[in-house]
Design an enzyme around this catalytic site. Structure first.
Site, PDB file in Angstrom:
ATOM      1  CB  CYS A  30      -1.080   0.128   0.961  1.00  0.00           C
ATOM      2  SG  CYS A  30      -1.924  -1.620   1.568  1.00  0.00           S
ATOM      3  NE  ARG A  33       4.229   1.584  -1.763  1.00  0.00           N
ATOM      4  CZ  ARG A  33       5.448   1.246  -1.533  1.00  0.00           C
ATOM      5  NH1 ARG A  33       6.293   1.586  -2.734  1.00  0.00           N
ATOM      6  NH2 ARG A  33       5.488   1.029  -0.750  1.00  0.00           N
ATOM      7  CD1 TRP A  41      -2.759  -4.386  -4.893  1.00  0.00           C
ATOM      8  CD2 TRP A  41      -1.569  -5.305  -3.473  1.00  0.00           C
ATOM      9  NE1 TRP A  41      -2.243  -5.801  -5.973  1.00  0.00           N
ATOM     10  CE2 TRP A  41      -2.324  -6.489  -4.815  1.00  0.00           C
ATOM     11  CE3 TRP A  41      -1.484  -6.191  -2.286  1.00  0.00           C
ATOM     12  CZ2 TRP A  41      -1.249  -8.163  -4.651  1.00  0.00           C
ATOM     13  CZ3 TRP A  41      -0.548  -7.817  -2.428  1.00  0.00           C
ATOM     14  CH2 TRP A  41      -0.940  -7.982  -3.622  1.00  0.00           C
ATOM     15  CG  ASN A  73       2.909  -0.297   3.157  1.00  0.00           C
ATOM     16  OD1 ASN A  73       2.850  -1.903   2.666  1.00  0.00           O
ATOM     17  ND2 ASN A  73       3.947   0.018   2.548  1.00  0.00           N
ATOM     18  N   GLY A  74       1.733  -3.143   4.955  1.00  0.00           N
ATOM     19  CA  GLY A  74       2.653  -4.782   4.753  1.00  0.00           C
ATOM     20  C   GLY A  74       1.363  -5.584   5.387  1.00  0.00           C
ATOM     21  CD  GLU A  93      21.714   3.664 -24.250  1.00  0.00           C
ATOM     22  OE1 GLU A  93      20.482   3.590 -25.483  1.00  0.00           O
ATOM     23  OE2 GLU A  93      20.742   4.571 -24.525  1.00  0.00           O
ATOM     24  CE  LYS A 148      20.693   7.574 -25.986  1.00  0.00           C
ATOM     25  NZ  LYS A 148      19.810   6.960 -24.628  1.00  0.00           N
ATOM     26  CD  GLU A 177      18.599   9.379 -29.586  1.00  0.00           C
ATOM     27  OE1 GLU A 177      19.153   8.932 -28.670  1.00  0.00           O
ATOM     28  OE2 GLU A 177      17.292   9.196 -29.063  1.00  0.00           O
ATOM     29  CG  HIS A 217      31.882 -13.030 -37.660  1.00  0.00           C
ATOM     30  ND1 HIS A 217      32.621 -14.465 -38.307  1.00  0.00           N
ATOM     31  CD2 HIS A 217      32.286 -13.717 -36.441  1.00  0.00           C
ATOM     32  CE1 HIS A 217      32.707 -15.073 -37.285  1.00  0.00           C
ATOM     33  NE2 HIS A 217      32.360 -14.792 -36.248  1.00  0.00           N
ATOM     34  CE  LYS A 269      12.383  11.709 -23.125  1.00  0.00           C
ATOM     35  NZ  LYS A 269      13.345  10.860 -22.971  1.00  0.00           N
TER      36      LYS A 269
END
Ligand code: F6R
Length: 602
Positions: free
Chosen positions: A2, A27, A74, A98-99, A474, A478, A481, A497, A597
């Site tokens: 929660c 949560r 929850w 919570n718990g 990556e 970057k 882009e 290869h 975005k």
């Protein structure tokens, strides 16, 4: 799990409470409620639908309070219903929890609480009844908390609102809780996302910390009555993410924010004292998972590739990684003992979202790792793991990527483990990651020189092996882009290869070469490139430098890394190389051509 929020201030803070609840909605959202103190009377509102409905009730009833606690639930004990909705109010005190309190029946007997006083099916209401009973015996609230929690079996974070003292008290064990500090208010929340935007500083509370707050002061003590000293961390309000401040571009600002976003994501899931990981609760039974399908696009896909390496190194789960736009057209999917993990900064990427819907239709449980926790992907998934990177404005994803890695790492470390604690080696590796990033940021001018050297190059290569292969991809993404230059990322062993044919005099190849198990192999690849006239730029560590320097045109020495920190740490120079090169070339760094975005088209 929660969400808890409580604020005491010198202003009507109901709006902050509502915004906080909305941020904590990931949560759990079976029901929600708030209780505030107005002219020494408890005023409450509850709803068994979403926070938006609670907001309407609050507005209709003109509830305005300077001190209140609230909860988004929850459900564990008792179905979602008004009577099971927190806060529980008993005469002079109100409680949110919570718990799970495993021994609530024992506590009922121990404190002689009459059964007819218990109205709900929850394990939480009993705490309010005991608290109230002890308050009537004139016991100090902090003493009451100690008396109760010492007997509790299970995990908890509680917030108590006490009429007489007009203060909020909180305590935690095994469930997260942070304290937000500002001049005119103090707040507690299940995570930093729930804190008001005007928070100045934040303290990550530790197990057995008891906090007392009023609008001017806070006090943290432990069960032995000693004052606990806790580090304060600077809080970054959401509005600060929307200005460039001292930086030239959002992308630059976001790269430099990574020591903070990494730490925030780490501590959102890790309890410092016990070194235990706590992910938000869900009904996914991790012990039964045999297959994971990771699904994402672009940079988020690279985060998934790294997660695959990690899971294959450190677990027995079978992992597949899919580009969302390709996965969508799959006819045969693995259905048994499978979960789908969706990684997305925006949480709105159409291809990723459609794959999520597809898995849901096939009754496969889904987890989303998202930076926008109320996004479409987040709302549809069975478990949300937010990355605490803060809003990302630059189109090129930087801080969200490294936070995705940190969150995925926490997921792995917690995966299928009955005891969710992490060992000291992994703990210190991850804890030091933020400091290592700072050290790299101090080398910004060195990195800028590398970028300057690339200005007139027509084509650039990144190579890496193992965990460094996705970082090579990556780095190339970057660079393409935002600089519009041709750049390829390759698994170093794959060059021979085919792509080796492209290597000629002075073609720059950036080698990602930490001194790890792959080091000697990448060293051979570097020599193959050098023999064909390629120009090697090496990112390595101190040990690697000794062996590699004679083959390199230039070298950047990075802090030592281990398996979890390496991809996070090597991401930083790769981002900065792209950034500086783009600035040298005069491109629109934050809004590169042809991109957006959030990609909400297929
Ligand atoms: C690259 C970049 C994109 C995104 C991709 C997925 O820097 O930002 O490749 O990673 O469009 O976006 P999200 O993570 O929002 O699903």
């Amino acid at each position: 799990m929660c969400g808890i929020i409580g604020i005491v201030g010198d202003y009507n803070n109901t709006n902050d409470i509502i915004n906080g609840l909305k941020s904590l909605e990931y949560r759990g959202y079976d029901s929600c409620g708030i209780v505030g103190l107005v002219q020494n009377k408890f005023i409450e509102a509850k709803s068994i639908s979403k926070i938006n409905n609670l907001e309407k009730i609050i507005k209709k009833n003109k509830i305005n309070t300077k001190i209140s606690i609230a909860h988004t639930r929850w459900a564990t004990h008792g179905k979602p219903s008004l009577v099971n909705t927190h806060p529980f109010i008993k005469n002079n005190c109100a409680v949110v929890h919570n718990g799970i309190i495993e021994n609530f029946e024992y506590l009922t007997k121990k404190f002689n609480i009459r059964k007819n006083l218990i109205k709900s099916d929850t394990d939480s209401e009993i705490i309010a009844l005991i608290f109230d009973k002890l308050l009537k015996q004139n016991i100090d609230p902090i003493k009451i908390i100690k008396q109760i929690v010492k007997l509790i079996k299970g995990t908890y974070a509680f917030a108590f609102l006490v009429k007489e003292t007009k203060k909020i008290y909180a305590v935690k064990k095994g469930s997260p809780l942070v304290l937000g500090i500002s001049d005119n208010f103090k707040a507690i929340s299940s995570d930093i996302l729930g804190l008001p935007d005007t928070t100045n500083e934040v303290i990550f509370l530790e197990d057995e910390d008891i906090v007392e707050i009023n609008h001017t002061n806070f006090k943290i003590i432990n069960f032995k009555n000693n004052t606990s000293k806790r580090n304060k961390h600077i809080f970054t309000p959401k509005k600060n993410f929307l200005i460039k401040g001292k930086f030239k571009h959002f992308m630059q600002k976001e790269i430099f924010y990574q020591p903070t976003s990494i730490k925030d994501t780490f501590f959102n899931y890790l309890e410092k004292k016990t070194k235990k990981i706590f992910l938000p609760k869900s009904d996914i039974n991790f012990t039964q998972i045999k297959n994971i399908d990771f699904i994402a696009c672009g940079t988020a896909f690279h985060a998934c590739m790294i997660a695959k390496y990690w899971f294959e190194m450190f677990s027995n789960v079978n992992v597949n990684v899919h580009i969302a736009s390709e996965f969508r057209h799959k006819k045969n999917i693995n259905k048994s003992e499978t979960i789908g993990i969706f990684v997305s900064q925006s949480g709105e990427t159409m291809d990723t979202l459609q794959c999520l819907k597809f898995l849901k239709k096939n009754n496969i449980k889904t987890i989303s790792v998202v930076n926008v926790f109320n996004s479409s992907i987040a709302r549809l998934s069975d478990l949300i793991i937010p990355t605490l990177a803060g809003p990302e404005i630059g189109v090129a994803s930087t801080k969200a990527f490294t936070s995705q890695l940190m969150a995925l790492c926490m997921l792995l470390l917690n995966f299928q483990k009955l005891d969710n604690s992490i060992n000291s080696k992994n703990y210190s590796d991850l804890l030091n990651t933020g400091n290592s990033i700072k050290k790299i940021l101090h080398k910004d001018s060195e990195i800028k020189n590398i970028a300057k050297h690339l200005v007139n190059k027509k084509s650039i290569f990144y190579i890496g092996r193992g965990l460094m292969y996705p970082i090579a991809l990556e780095g190339a993404l970057k660079l393409k882009e935002i600089t519009y230059k041709h750049c390829e990322g390759y698994a170093a062993g794959e060059l021979k290869h085919g792509p080796l044919a492209l290597i000629e005099d002075n073609i720059p190849v950036i080698a990602l070469a930490p001194y790890d198990n792959n080091f000697l192999k990448i060293l051979s690849n570097i020599q193959e490139i050098k023999a064909r006239g390629g120009e090697i730029i090496t990112l390595t560590d101190k040990l690697g430098y000794k062996k590699i320097k004679k083959f390199s045109h230039s070298t950047l020495i990075l802090p030592d890394t281990k398996s979890y920190s390496a991809p996070i740490i090597y991401s930083i120079p790769v981002q900065l190389i792209a950034y500086h090169l783009a600035v040298f070339l005069g491109t629109d760094v934050d809004q590169p051509r042809n991109l957006a975005k959030a990609v909400t088209v297929e």
